[in-house]
Motif scaffolding. Structure first.
Motif, PDB file in Angstrom:
ATOM      1  N   LYS A  68       0.840  -1.192   0.000  1.00  0.00           N
ATOM      2  CA  LYS A  68       0.000   0.000   0.000  1.00  0.00           C
ATOM      3  C   LYS A  68       0.875   1.242   0.000  1.00  0.00           C
ATOM      4  N   PRO A  76      -3.950   0.810  -2.115  1.00  0.00           N
ATOM      5  CA  PRO A  76      -3.220  -0.364  -2.617  1.00  0.00           C
ATOM      6  C   PRO A  76      -2.473  -0.050  -3.918  1.00  0.00           C
ATOM      7  N   ASP A 254      -1.992  -4.637   7.142  1.00  0.00           N
ATOM      8  CA  ASP A 254      -1.025  -4.092   6.196  1.00  0.00           C
ATOM      9  C   ASP A 254       0.194  -5.001   6.168  1.00  0.00           C
TER      10      ASP A 254
END
Length: 452
Positions: A68, A76, A254
């Motif tokens: 990301k 993204p 993440d």
């Protein structure tokens, strides 16, 4: 504080397996030039991408890795790349690196560009191959003179080695790269304002749609990525999706690692590459060393001046976008600031809002007029001359300048710390309200009354 401060030596053992961004750094803080970079496996990922992978395979690999954006928005990267047109007849495309690092309390990209310029170039080279872009620009904050000098030298080294220019690595693929220093506006961190500035126009954000992937620099398809984002690409290509995902801590949504830091009156202010999902407490206590003797932590911001304030009890939050969202704000750039107990929050917010008001491009009314209004009110409260209703007016401005109310995210980021400061430290604001005079019939003016 130096940019090579990576925490207690007995805790930090950087390696290619655990620190893909920083393992090549020199202990003396000097730049890693081409020969040393290649000796440390530099450009191996680019060679792999050019020899063994089709453009779509590179895009899919980055998408599968869950990379990301590291500039603050967290979109993204693979999805963004996938928005570029598939039409092969469109042979003019651009890749832009957003290196206009003007977020207060943020210096992570500076470290990468000054000390590992070839890592950024390799990341852009692989990305250009994936996006089929023939020309790239590094849009650099003008004050970063050392970074500009190092990047320009690295570009020339890469050209001489056949890693930039015509027929790169014998592939038939051409890619030119230029370093462009900006004139110095915070708003250029917004990608379409950056594009306007690069074209020589006023740095105003553009209306979207169309998005840059369709109509970007000089009307051509364009992809804009942050420095740290692009620097992650070589490791993903070299070592694969599963390895990259394994770097993050359990519970983090993440993937990979992130450059995180702590500034303020902490014992060891600095910058560290850490896995997503570490707690803010670990970052604050184990790496930054906690507060200096004689100071107490009052509150902290997790990722730059445009993120909301949090309290000491929020330090157990995990440092990833969703983890910080759970306690009411955004991850931002991941470089936190500790506010000590000697700081008056009204004065701190007045200083912040002055910066944001000055850096507004002035394109839309809520931002252009609302931010100076907040500064005027905060100055009055700071001087003990605030009027009854001023705090409510400030909270009204927080709402009227929030997400979706302005052309870009500048105003929402500017008022987020203001709203959180009033939420947690309202008595400090109330202390600046002047006593009501007997018989004072002046009406309290709010944004609602004036139709804001």
């Amino acid at each position: 504080m130096t940019l090579t401060s990576f925490g207690p030596a007995n805790r930090i053992q950087r390696s290619a397996e655990t620190h893909p961004l920083t393992w090549r750094l020199r202990d003396d803080g000097e730049a890693v030039w081409l020969d040393e970079y290649q000796a440390k496996n530099g450009y191996a990922a680019a060679r792999k991408a050019f020899a063994d992978m089709a453009a779509d395979d590179i895009v899919q690999t980055v998408k599968d890795a869950g990379l990301k954006g590291r500039g603050g928005a967290g979109f993204p990267t693979g999805v963004k790349w996938g928005l570029m047109p598939k039409d092969e007849s469109i042979n003019i495309r651009y890749l832009l690196c957003n290196a206009d690092e003007m977020e207060p309390n943020t210096w992570k990209d500076r470290m990468l560009m000054e000390q590992l310029p070839h890592l950024l170039i390799e990341g852009m080279l692989i990305s250009a191959r994936a996006l089929k872009t023939y020309r790239g620009y590094i849009f650099l904050r003008g004050e970063y003179t050392t970074a500009a000098r190092h990047l320009n030298r690295a570009v020339e080294e890469a050209k001489a080695a056949g890693l930039l220019g015509k027929n790169i690595l014998g592939s038939g693929f051409d890619f030119e790269l230029f370093v462009h220093t900006g004139a110095g506006r915070y708003i250029c961190g917004e990608e379409t304002a950056l594009i306007n500035s690069l074209e020589g126009r006023r740095a105003n954000p553009r209306s979207k749609p169309p998005f840059p992937a369709a109509v970007g620099v000089w009307g051509k398809p364009t992809c804009v990525n942050n420095v740290e984002t692009l620097c992650n690409v070589p490791a993903i290509i070299a070592d694969g999706v599963d390895w990259y995902k394994s770097l993050a801590r359990d519970g983090s949504e993440d993937m990979g690692t992130k450059l995180m830091g702590f500034s303020g009156k902490v014992k060891n202010p600095g910058l560290w590459e850490l896995p997503f999902g570490v707690t803010a407490r670990e970052l604050f206590e184990d790496y930054a060393g906690g507060m200096r003797d004689g100071y107490k932590l009052k509150c902290w911001q997790p990722g730059g001046a445009g993120t909301g304030f949090l309290l000491p009890e929020h330090l157990d939050a995990q440092m990833y976008a969703g983890g910080i969202a759970k306690v009411g704000t955004r991850m931002g750039t991941g470089l936190a600031m500790a506010v000590d107990d000697s700081v008056n929050m009204v004065s701190l917010l007045r200083n912040m809002e002055q910066f944001f008001a000055r850096e507004s491009c002035g394109f839309c009314t809520p931002c252009r007029d609302g931010l100076p209004w907040s500064v005027k009110l905060l100055m009055a409260i700071e001087n003990g001359e605030g009027q009854p209703g001023d705090i409510e007016t400030l909270l009204g401005l927080v709402g009227f300048l929030g997400p979706g109310k302005t052309f870009c995210a500048h105003a929402p980021g500017a008022v987020e710390p203001l709203g959180s400061a009033i939420k947690y430290f309202r008595p400090e604001f109330e202390a600046g309200i002047a006593p009501t005079r007997a018989g004072d019939l002046n009406q309290v003016v709010t944004p609602t009354m004036v139709g804001a």
